[in-house]
Design a protein around this motif. Structure first.
Motif, mmCIF file in Angstrom:
data_model
loop_
_atom_site.group_PDB
_atom_site.id
_atom_site.type_symbol
_atom_site.label_atom_id
_atom_site.label_comp_id
_atom_site.label_asym_id
_atom_site.label_seq_id
_atom_site.Cartn_x
_atom_site.Cartn_y
_atom_site.Cartn_z
ATOM 1 N N SER A 25 -10.311 3.757 -16.578
ATOM 2 C CA SER A 25 -8.881 3.973 -16.332
ATOM 3 C C SER A 25 -8.193 2.635 -16.085
ATOM 4 O O SER A 25 -7.112 2.375 -16.605
ATOM 5 N N TYR A 29 -5.681 1.230 -18.950
ATOM 6 C CA TYR A 29 -4.278 1.441 -18.598
ATOM 7 C C TYR A 29 -3.780 0.576 -17.438
ATOM 8 O O TYR A 29 -2.602 0.602 -17.132
ATOM 9 N N GLN A 98 -5.025 7.534 -25.635
ATOM 10 C CA GLN A 98 -3.694 7.516 -25.030
ATOM 11 C C GLN A 98 -3.375 8.828 -24.331
ATOM 12 O O GLN A 98 -2.682 8.839 -23.312
ATOM 13 N N ARG A 101 -4.478 9.144 -20.608
ATOM 14 C CA ARG A 101 -3.845 8.259 -19.619
ATOM 15 C C ARG A 101 -3.357 9.050 -18.414
ATOM 16 O O ARG A 101 -2.544 9.954 -18.528
ATOM 17 N N ARG A 112 -12.770 8.976 -21.589
ATOM 18 C CA ARG A 112 -12.906 7.611 -21.064
ATOM 19 C C ARG A 112 -14.365 7.165 -21.050
ATOM 20 O O ARG A 112 -14.662 5.996 -21.290
#
Length: 192
Positions: A25, A29, A98, A101, A112
């Motif tokens: 994560s 991001y 995406q 996220r 992920r």
């Protein structure tokens, strides 16, 4: 009815999976320095080059040299059968990464985790393989010159050190953010 929530499992697999999920994560991001951006961007560019260049080229070589088909058939296999679906898979990978996220849950964590496995395979296997080829090594036909093996080994070491640096940077930034959150919480609870 109770508002008690079940605490997270604390076994090794659960903690490792949760830690990888948090790491990815942050890596996908979170905030980054120029070096983190470089360690993410260059392997991504090389992955796209590998997926859209190397894999279809190997398919073309196998179809034309080893199966005996014409160059036109090899081109069609490389572009239509291998290249098109590979490009589609890259787009799906981009979209689902995406979409994950800021979301929690099994499927989002799985995405992920798969991104993590892909990145590790990229920096420890695919990039060293590409450098092995660059230095004159080959799997088809099998050629293993010493300089190709050495360059591949150097690339594995560089990929491993890059992973270690990303992990240490993640720990540093997450510790700093946790300290800032604790200070803000203490100031809020004290009324100040």
């Amino acid at each position: 009815m109770s508002s008690y929530s079940v605490p997270p499992r604390r076994d090794f697999i659960s903690r490792g999976t949760r830690e990888i999920d948090d790491f990815m994560s942050w890596m996908l991001y979170g905030q980054e320095t120029w070096l983190v951006a470089l360690l993410k961007g260059v392997p991504l560019l090389l992955f796209i080059y590998f997926a859209l260049g190397y894999i279809p080229n190997y398919a073309n070589t196998i179809v034309t040299l080893y199966l005996g088909f014409s160059k036109d058939v090899g081109f069609l296999v490389a572009v239509v059968v291998i290249g098109g679906p590979t490009f589609t898979l890259l787009l799906i990978l981009l979209l689902w990464t995406q979409a994950a996220r800021g979301r929690r849950g099994f499927a989002w964590s799985l995405i992920r985790f798969l991104d993590f496995l892909q990145y590790v395979a990229l920096v420890l296997v695919i990039i060293p393989f590409m450098l092995f080829n660059l230095a004159g090594g080959s799997l088809i036909p099998p050629l293993f010159p010493l300089q190709a093996l050495a360059l591949g080994a150097i690339a594995v070491g560089g990929g491993f050190s890059g992973l270690v640096y990303l992990w240490l940077e993640y720990r540093r930034i997450s510790r700093r953010e946790a300290e800032a959150a604790a200070a803000a919480s203490a100031a809020w609870s004290s009324g100040g």
